[in-house]
Design an enzyme around this catalytic site. Structure first.
Site, PDB file in Angstrom:
ATOM      1  N   SER A  61      13.771 -13.449  23.089  1.00 17.73           N
ATOM      2  CA  SER A  61      12.330 -13.180  23.165  1.00 17.73           C
ATOM      3  C   SER A  61      11.533 -14.442  22.868  1.00 17.73           C
ATOM      4  O   SER A  61      11.964 -15.301  22.081  1.00 17.73           O
ATOM      5  CB  SER A  61      12.001 -12.112  22.116  1.00 17.73           C
ATOM      6  OG  SER A  61      10.623 -12.036  21.908  1.00 17.73           O
ATOM      7  N   TYR A  76      12.459  -8.664  12.947  1.00 17.58           N
ATOM      8  CA  TYR A  76      12.846  -8.507  14.357  1.00 17.58           C
ATOM      9  C   TYR A  76      13.140  -9.870  14.985  1.00 17.58           C
ATOM     10  O   TYR A  76      14.194 -10.089  15.593  1.00 17.58           O
ATOM     11  CB  TYR A  76      11.740  -7.786  15.155  1.00 17.58           C
ATOM     12  CG  TYR A  76      11.911  -7.923  16.647  1.00 17.58           C
ATOM     13  CD1 TYR A  76      12.917  -7.227  17.301  1.00 17.58           C
ATOM     14  CD2 TYR A  76      11.095  -8.774  17.403  1.00 17.58           C
ATOM     15  CE1 TYR A  76      13.107  -7.369  18.673  1.00 17.58           C
ATOM     16  CE2 TYR A  76      11.274  -8.924  18.765  1.00 17.58           C
ATOM     17  CZ  TYR A  76      12.286  -8.217  19.400  1.00 17.58           C
ATOM     18  OH  TYR A  76      12.475  -8.371  20.761  1.00 17.58           O
ATOM     19  N   LYS A  85      16.728 -11.972  16.576  1.00 17.92           N
ATOM     20  CA  LYS A  85      16.899 -12.706  17.844  1.00 17.92           C
ATOM     21  C   LYS A  85      17.425 -14.116  17.567  1.00 17.92           C
ATOM     22  O   LYS A  85      18.317 -14.605  18.262  1.00 17.92           O
ATOM     23  CB  LYS A  85      15.581 -12.777  18.610  1.00 17.92           C
ATOM     24  CG  LYS A  85      15.075 -11.427  19.115  1.00 17.92           C
ATOM     25  CD  LYS A  85      15.995 -10.793  20.124  1.00 17.92           C
ATOM     26  CE  LYS A  85      15.494  -9.454  20.636  1.00 17.92           C
ATOM     27  NZ  LYS A  85      16.535  -8.684  21.330  1.00 17.92           N
TER      28      LYS A  85
HETATM   29  P1  NAD Z   1      13.604  -0.395  24.911  1.00 15.18           P
HETATM   30  O1  NAD Z   1      13.473   0.124  23.521  1.00 15.18           O
HETATM   31  O2  NAD Z   1      12.904   0.324  25.996  1.00 15.18           O
HETATM   32  O3  NAD Z   1      15.159  -0.487  25.301  1.00 15.18           O
HETATM   33  C1  NAD Z   1      16.173  -0.762  24.353  1.00 15.18           C
HETATM   34  C2  NAD Z   1      17.259   0.295  24.529  1.00 15.18           C
HETATM   35  O4  NAD Z   1      18.312   0.051  23.594  1.00 15.18           O
HETATM   36  C3  NAD Z   1      16.747   1.715  24.279  1.00 15.18           C
HETATM   37  O5  NAD Z   1      17.092   2.524  25.384  1.00 15.18           O
HETATM   38  C4  NAD Z   1      17.473   2.143  23.018  1.00 15.18           C
HETATM   39  O6  NAD Z   1      17.732   3.535  23.006  1.00 15.18           O
HETATM   40  C5  NAD Z   1      18.741   1.296  23.075  1.00 15.18           C
HETATM   41  N1  NAD Z   1      19.376   1.019  21.777  1.00 15.18           N
HETATM   42  C6  NAD Z   1      18.787   0.536  20.650  1.00 15.18           C
HETATM   43  N2  NAD Z   1      19.710   0.391  19.678  1.00 15.18           N
HETATM   44  C7  NAD Z   1      20.893   0.791  20.199  1.00 15.18           C
HETATM   45  C8  NAD Z   1      22.221   0.881  19.688  1.00 15.18           C
HETATM   46  N3  NAD Z   1      22.509   0.539  18.426  1.00 15.18           N
HETATM   47  N4  NAD Z   1      23.200   1.320  20.507  1.00 15.18           N
HETATM   48  C9  NAD Z   1      22.928   1.691  21.778  1.00 15.18           C
HETATM   49  N5  NAD Z   1      21.714   1.633  22.313  1.00 15.18           N
HETATM   50  C10 NAD Z   1      20.709   1.194  21.531  1.00 15.18           C
HETATM   51  O7  NAD Z   1      13.206  -1.926  24.883  1.00 15.18           O
HETATM   52  P2  NAD Z   1      12.965  -2.955  26.085  1.00 15.18           P
HETATM   53  O8  NAD Z   1      11.530  -3.296  26.100  1.00 15.18           O
HETATM   54  O9  NAD Z   1      13.619  -2.473  27.310  1.00 15.18           O
HETATM   55  O10 NAD Z   1      13.728  -4.215  25.489  1.00 15.18           O
HETATM   56  C11 NAD Z   1      15.058  -4.524  25.848  1.00 15.18           C
HETATM   57  C12 NAD Z   1      15.487  -5.772  25.079  1.00 15.18           C
HETATM   58  O11 NAD Z   1      14.594  -6.832  25.383  1.00 15.18           O
HETATM   59  C13 NAD Z   1      15.456  -5.619  23.557  1.00 15.18           C
HETATM   60  O12 NAD Z   1      16.568  -6.306  23.011  1.00 15.18           O
HETATM   61  C14 NAD Z   1      14.160  -6.298  23.163  1.00 15.18           C
HETATM   62  O13 NAD Z   1      14.229  -6.822  21.849  1.00 15.18           O
HETATM   63  C15 NAD Z   1      14.087  -7.401  24.199  1.00 15.18           C
HETATM   64  N6  NAD Z   1      12.711  -7.871  24.445  1.00 15.18           N
HETATM   65  C16 NAD Z   1      11.736  -6.964  24.796  1.00 15.18           C
HETATM   66  C17 NAD Z   1      10.441  -7.403  24.995  1.00 15.18           C
HETATM   67  C18 NAD Z   1       9.333  -6.429  25.322  1.00 15.18           C
HETATM   68  O14 NAD Z   1       8.169  -6.759  25.081  1.00 15.18           O
HETATM   69  N7  NAD Z   1       9.601  -5.259  25.865  1.00 15.18           N
HETATM   70  C19 NAD Z   1      10.135  -8.770  24.889  1.00 15.18           C
HETATM   71  C20 NAD Z   1      11.152  -9.646  24.560  1.00 15.18           C
HETATM   72  C21 NAD Z   1      12.431  -9.189  24.345  1.00 15.18           C
HETATM   73  C1  WQD Z   2      -0.393  -9.010  23.131  1.00 12.10           C
HETATM   74  C2  WQD Z   2      -1.832  -9.379  22.775  1.00 12.10           C
HETATM   75  C3  WQD Z   2      -2.421  -8.837  20.506  1.00 12.10           C
HETATM   76  C4  WQD Z   2      -2.072  -4.506  20.944  1.00 12.10           C
HETATM   77  C5  WQD Z   2       5.181  -8.734  21.025  1.00 12.10           C
HETATM   78  C6  WQD Z   2       6.315  -9.133  20.137  1.00 12.10           C
HETATM   79  C7  WQD Z   2       7.221 -10.071  20.871  1.00 12.10           C
HETATM   80  C8  WQD Z   2       7.656  -9.493  22.210  1.00 12.10           C
HETATM   81  C9  WQD Z   2       6.510  -9.006  23.012  1.00 12.10           C
HETATM   82  C10 WQD Z   2       9.734  -8.389  21.883  1.00 12.10           C
HETATM   83  C11 WQD Z   2      -1.975 -10.006  21.386  1.00 12.10           C
HETATM   84  C12 WQD Z   2      -3.244  -8.011  21.480  1.00 12.10           C
HETATM   85  C13 WQD Z   2      -2.081  -5.863  21.180  1.00 12.10           C
HETATM   86  C14 WQD Z   2      -3.308  -3.846  20.682  1.00 12.10           C
HETATM   87  C15 WQD Z   2      -4.447  -5.950  20.958  1.00 12.10           C
HETATM   88  N1  WQD Z   2       8.506  -8.341  22.049  1.00 12.10           N
HETATM   89  N2  WQD Z   2      -3.245  -6.569  21.186  1.00 12.10           N
HETATM   90  N3  WQD Z   2      -4.446  -4.598  20.714  1.00 12.10           N
HETATM   91  O1  WQD Z   2       2.317  -9.761  20.122  1.00 12.10           O
HETATM   92  O2  WQD Z   2       2.564 -11.145  22.232  1.00 12.10           O
HETATM   93  O3  WQD Z   2       4.461  -9.890  21.384  1.00 12.10           O
HETATM   94  O4  WQD Z   2       5.724  -8.135  22.213  1.00 12.10           O
HETATM   95  O5  WQD Z   2      10.423  -9.360  21.752  1.00 12.10           O
HETATM   96  O6  WQD Z   2       8.292 -10.244  20.019  1.00 12.10           O
HETATM   97  O7  WQD Z   2       5.794  -9.788  18.989  1.00 12.10           O
HETATM   98  O8  WQD Z   2       2.594  -8.654  22.402  1.00 12.10           O
HETATM   99  O9  WQD Z   2       1.591  -6.700  23.486  1.00 12.10           O
HETATM  100  O10 WQD Z   2       1.784  -6.717  20.982  1.00 12.10           O
HETATM  101  O11 WQD Z   2       0.158  -8.232  22.080  1.00 12.10           O
HETATM  102  O12 WQD Z   2      -5.509  -6.575  20.951  1.00 12.10           O
HETATM  103  O13 WQD Z   2      -3.351  -2.629  20.441  1.00 12.10           O
HETATM  104  O14 WQD Z   2      -2.603  -8.168  22.728  1.00 12.10           O
HETATM  105  O15 WQD Z   2      -3.188  -9.211  19.398  1.00 12.10           O
HETATM  106  O16 WQD Z   2      -2.983 -10.969  21.475  1.00 12.10           O
HETATM  107  P1  WQD Z   2       2.888  -9.932  21.457  1.00 12.10           P
HETATM  108  P2  WQD Z   2       1.541  -7.480  22.235  1.00 12.10           P
END
Ligand code: NAD
Ligand code: WQD
Length: 350
Positions: free
Chosen positions: A130, A154, A158
């Site tokens: 991430s 969190y 990572k």
């Molecule tokens: P999500 O929660 O929709 O998907 C994650 C999935 O993993 C879920 O279906 C959950 O049930 C499953 N899971 C969690 N723990 C588990 C376990 N111990 N065993 C089996 N399954 C398990 O999230 P997402 O947005 O699809 O994110 C996927 C990956 O990408 C995550 O690792 C997240 O940290 C990373 N990521 C997401 C974002 C984002 O903003 N969505 C940004 C950067 C990184």
């Molecule tokens: C985006 C912008 C907020 C919600 C997070 C995690 C990061 C990654 C992606 C997993 C910011 C603003 C948000 C709201 C708002 N996930 N905001 N009102 O913070 O960039 O990243 O998600 O890895 O680890 O930290 O994403 O969507 O939460 O926020 O004003 O109700 O929207 O302040 O500027 P962020 P976000």
């Protein structure tokens, strides 16, 4: 040539389900392992439908990654060519409240997975990292070489998993690993059949806006209006989930074709920064809905401006994001308006 077998952990989730669909469409055979902690089996059923004939190449196992015995059974059932590892908990605020839950789920889950892969001779991995590992970046765009830091448990999971991957690759050169640092994934498949359906109150901007638009919440709270940005609100690099899914196909291609790859890291973003207010305006235009706003102070731990350098992924993975903000909002609204309660119902969300 026989189709390659890919194990996808967390494949029922938001990014996982979109990637699984694209894998099937590209001719891969996929086994999803997910404990459904933050997802629904309905997502898997819809992916099968969307994939048409290729849907027969998907199977699902409801398994928690930390369940060594069950995970080993999955590995024993098939010879996997590679693993894409999405499974993990991802709510930043919750990770501050419950750090042990996050360390246990994300770290123990990943270690158990890596042990099973080693035991079964599968040493190709794509891991969901991430942009959170850049913390409050000292410069933008964020290149892969920037110093890394964790602002919360969190993010620390990572960082630690990235390090574990580098260590195991150093210890055994048969491992080929790609760490993908996603920026802010949004949008949904253009069919409107699959999308993001977070359990509980959304932490992220776009799912929150979506729930305001469908009437599930009354207003969006804008966190911070005094940043040094064009309109005072935070700037992020939003990327369409379909582009992100494509990035995983490109990463797999690299793992299968590049014999010299060890452990490499790539940003997946668009390289463009968009403010909170710009997102709100674009979403209002795409949906025709007014999003009431409550202007508030900054959210603790938030960075001011974060966006990706995309050069490395463009050169080495031959991948770049194609969709713009309007398409992201259009597809988000298409999913939301067809599925105002996600995969569930008002009762399942009460
Ligand atoms: P999500 O929660 O929709 O998907 C994650 C999935 O993993 C879920 O279906 C959950 O049930 C499953 N899971 C969690 N723990 C588990 C376990 N111990 N065993 C089996 N399954 C398990 O999230 P997402 O947005 O699809 O994110 C996927 C990956 O990408 C995550 O690792 C997240 O940290 C990373 N990521 C997401 C974002 C984002 O903003 N969505 C940004 C950067 C990184
Ligand atoms: C985006 C912008 C907020 C919600 C997070 C995690 C990061 C990654 C992606 C997993 C910011 C603003 C948000 C709201 C708002 N996930 N905001 N009102 O913070 O960039 O990243 O998600 O890895 O680890 O930290 O994403 O969507 O939460 O926020 O004003 O109700 O929207 O302040 O500027 P962020 P976000």
């Amino acid at each position: 040539m026989a189709a390659k077998n890919i194990l996808v952990t967390g494949g029922a989730g938001y990014i996982g389900s979109h990637t699984v669909l694209q894998l099937l469409q590209e001719g891969f055979c996929v086994v999803v392992v997910d404990n459904l902690d933050n997802s629904s089996e309905e997502a898997i059923r819809r992916v099968v439908q969307l994939a048409g004939d290729a849907g027969k190449n998907l199977s699902f196992a409801k398994v928690d990654l930390r369940d060594k015995e069950e995970l080993n059974k999955v590995f024993a059932s098939k010879k996997f060519d590679a693993v894409i590892h999405f499974a993990g908990l991802k709510a930043v605020g919750e990770s501050v409240q419950k750090p042990l839950l996050y360390y246990n789920n994300n770290l123990v889950g990943t270690i158990t997975l890596l042990e099973a892969m080693t035991a079964h001779g599968c040493k190709k991995l794509v891991f969901s990292s991430s942009a959170t590992v850049y913390g409050w970046p000292k410069q933008v765009p964020c290149t892969e070489e920037l110093p890394l830091s964790a602002a919360n448990p969190y993010g620390r999971t990572k960082l630690v998993i990235e390090d574990i991957c580098r260590d195991i690759q150093k210890s055994d050169s048969e491992w080929k690993i790609i760490l993908l640092r996603y920026f802010n994934p949004v949008g949904a498949h253009p069919s409107g059949c699959i999308g993001e359906d977070p359990h509980g109150t959304p932490n992220n901007l776009m799912p929150f806006i979506q729930q305001v638009a469908v009437g599930r919440r009354s207003a969006l709270t804008v966190y911070g209006t005094d940043y040094s940005t064009k309109d005072g609100t935070g700037v992020r690099d939003y990327i369409h989930v379909v582009d992100l899914a494509d990035g995983h196909i490109a990463a797999l291609g690299k793992l299968f074709q590049d014999n010299c790859i060890g452990c490499e890291v790539y940003n997946l973003g668009t390289g463009k920064g968009t403010s909170v207010l710009e997102i709100v305006t674009a979403f209002e235009k795409a949906s025709g809905k007014k999003i009431p706003l409550i202007m508030a102070s900054r959210r603790p731990g938030d960075a001011e401006i974060v966006y990706a350098s995309t050069e490395k992924a463009e050169h080495e993975l031959k991948w770049r994001a194609k969709h713009g903000i309007m398409e992201m909002c259009r597809d988000q609204w298409n999913w939301a308006s067809r599925n105002p309660w996600g995969y569930g119902s008002p009762e399942s969300h009460s």
